[in-house]
Design a protein around this motif. Structure first.
Motif, PDB file in Angstrom:
ATOM      1  N   TYR A 257      -5.194  -2.693   5.944  1.00  0.00           N
ATOM      2  CA  TYR A 257      -4.073  -2.063   5.113  1.00  0.00           C
ATOM      3  C   TYR A 257      -3.289  -2.983   4.698  1.00  0.00           C
ATOM      4  N   VAL A 258      -3.205  -2.820   3.260  1.00  0.00           N
ATOM      5  CA  VAL A 258      -2.316  -3.969   2.603  1.00  0.00           C
ATOM      6  C   VAL A 258      -1.172  -3.527   1.764  1.00  0.00           C
ATOM      7  N   GLY A 259      -1.144  -2.035   1.551  1.00  0.00           N
ATOM      8  CA  GLY A 259      -0.079  -1.610   0.789  1.00  0.00           C
ATOM      9  C   GLY A 259      -0.270  -0.248   0.446  1.00  0.00           C
ATOM     10  N   TYR A 260       0.659   0.372  -0.457  1.00  0.00           N
ATOM     11  CA  TYR A 260       0.469   1.851  -0.833  1.00  0.00           C
ATOM     12  C   TYR A 260       1.411   1.946  -2.163  1.00  0.00           C
ATOM     13  N   LEU A 261       1.261   3.038  -2.679  1.00  0.00           N
ATOM     14  CA  LEU A 261       1.734   3.501  -3.872  1.00  0.00           C
ATOM     15  C   LEU A 261       2.169   4.902  -3.561  1.00  0.00           C
ATOM     16  N   ASP A 262       3.630   5.341  -3.722  1.00  0.00           N
ATOM     17  CA  ASP A 262       3.961   6.711  -3.233  1.00  0.00           C
ATOM     18  C   ASP A 262       4.421   7.327  -4.862  1.00  0.00           C
ATOM     19  N   TYR A 263       3.953   8.577  -4.900  1.00  0.00           N
ATOM     20  CA  TYR A 263       4.382   9.722  -6.120  1.00  0.00           C
ATOM     21  C   TYR A 263       4.779  10.823  -5.742  1.00  0.00           C
ATOM     22  N   VAL A 264       5.297  11.644  -6.614  1.00  0.00           N
ATOM     23  CA  VAL A 264       5.569  12.875  -6.498  1.00  0.00           C
ATOM     24  C   VAL A 264       4.889  13.730  -7.833  1.00  0.00           C
ATOM     25  N   ASP A 265       3.990  14.758  -7.426  1.00  0.00           N
ATOM     26  CA  ASP A 265       3.448  15.329  -8.327  1.00  0.00           C
ATOM     27  C   ASP A 265       4.330  16.481  -8.678  1.00  0.00           C
ATOM     28  N   GLU A 266       4.413  16.406 -10.310  1.00  0.00           N
ATOM     29  CA  GLU A 266       5.159  17.538 -10.730  1.00  0.00           C
ATOM     30  C   GLU A 266       4.454  18.529 -11.805  1.00  0.00           C
ATOM     31  N   GLY A 267       3.087  18.543 -11.493  1.00  0.00           N
ATOM     32  CA  GLY A 267       2.353  19.413 -12.413  1.00  0.00           C
ATOM     33  C   GLY A 267       1.691  18.673 -13.521  1.00  0.00           C
ATOM     34  N   GLY A 268       2.230  18.631 -14.663  1.00  0.00           N
ATOM     35  CA  GLY A 268       1.768  17.701 -15.630  1.00  0.00           C
ATOM     36  C   GLY A 268       1.977  16.397 -15.691  1.00  0.00           C
ATOM     37  N   SER A 269       2.867  15.964 -15.045  1.00  0.00           N
ATOM     38  CA  SER A 269       3.320  14.808 -14.607  1.00  0.00           C
ATOM     39  C   SER A 269       3.427  14.144 -13.456  1.00  0.00           C
TER      40      SER A 269
END
Length: 96
Positions: free
Chosen positions: A21-33
């Protein structure tokens, strides 16, 4: 070689190299974006280009799903600034 695994339930993409494991990218799914909030590579793996490979993978994956992005993460915003081929993916204020 960087392997990226998407975990939609965690709203995260994780990067591994040779199973480590070297890293990650977090996001929030808001439908279209998709709001990209953080990109993190463990300090011991820094400076090897893993963050850029992770971001490129994520942007390509989202493009394939016809999604736009809101790059709150400064690394992703800088990456898109240096790679204008992704600039069309940035969501306009208030939506697409």
């Amino acid at each position: 070689m960087v392997q990226v695994v998407h975990s939609p339930q965690q709203e995260r993409y994780e990067a591994k190299v040779n199973g480590e494991y070297v890293g990650y990218l977090d996001y929030v799914d808001e439908g279209g974006s998709v709001v990209i909030t953080h990109t993190v590579v463990d300090q011991q793996y820094g400076g090897r280009g893993y963050a850029s490979k992770l971001v490129r993978y994520v942007l390509d994956d989202l493009r394939g799903k016809d999604r736009t992005v809101v790059p709150l993460c400064s690394y992703v915003a800088d990456y898109i600034g240096k790679h204008p081929e992704y600039s069309d993916m940035v969501a306009a204020p208030g939506g697409r």
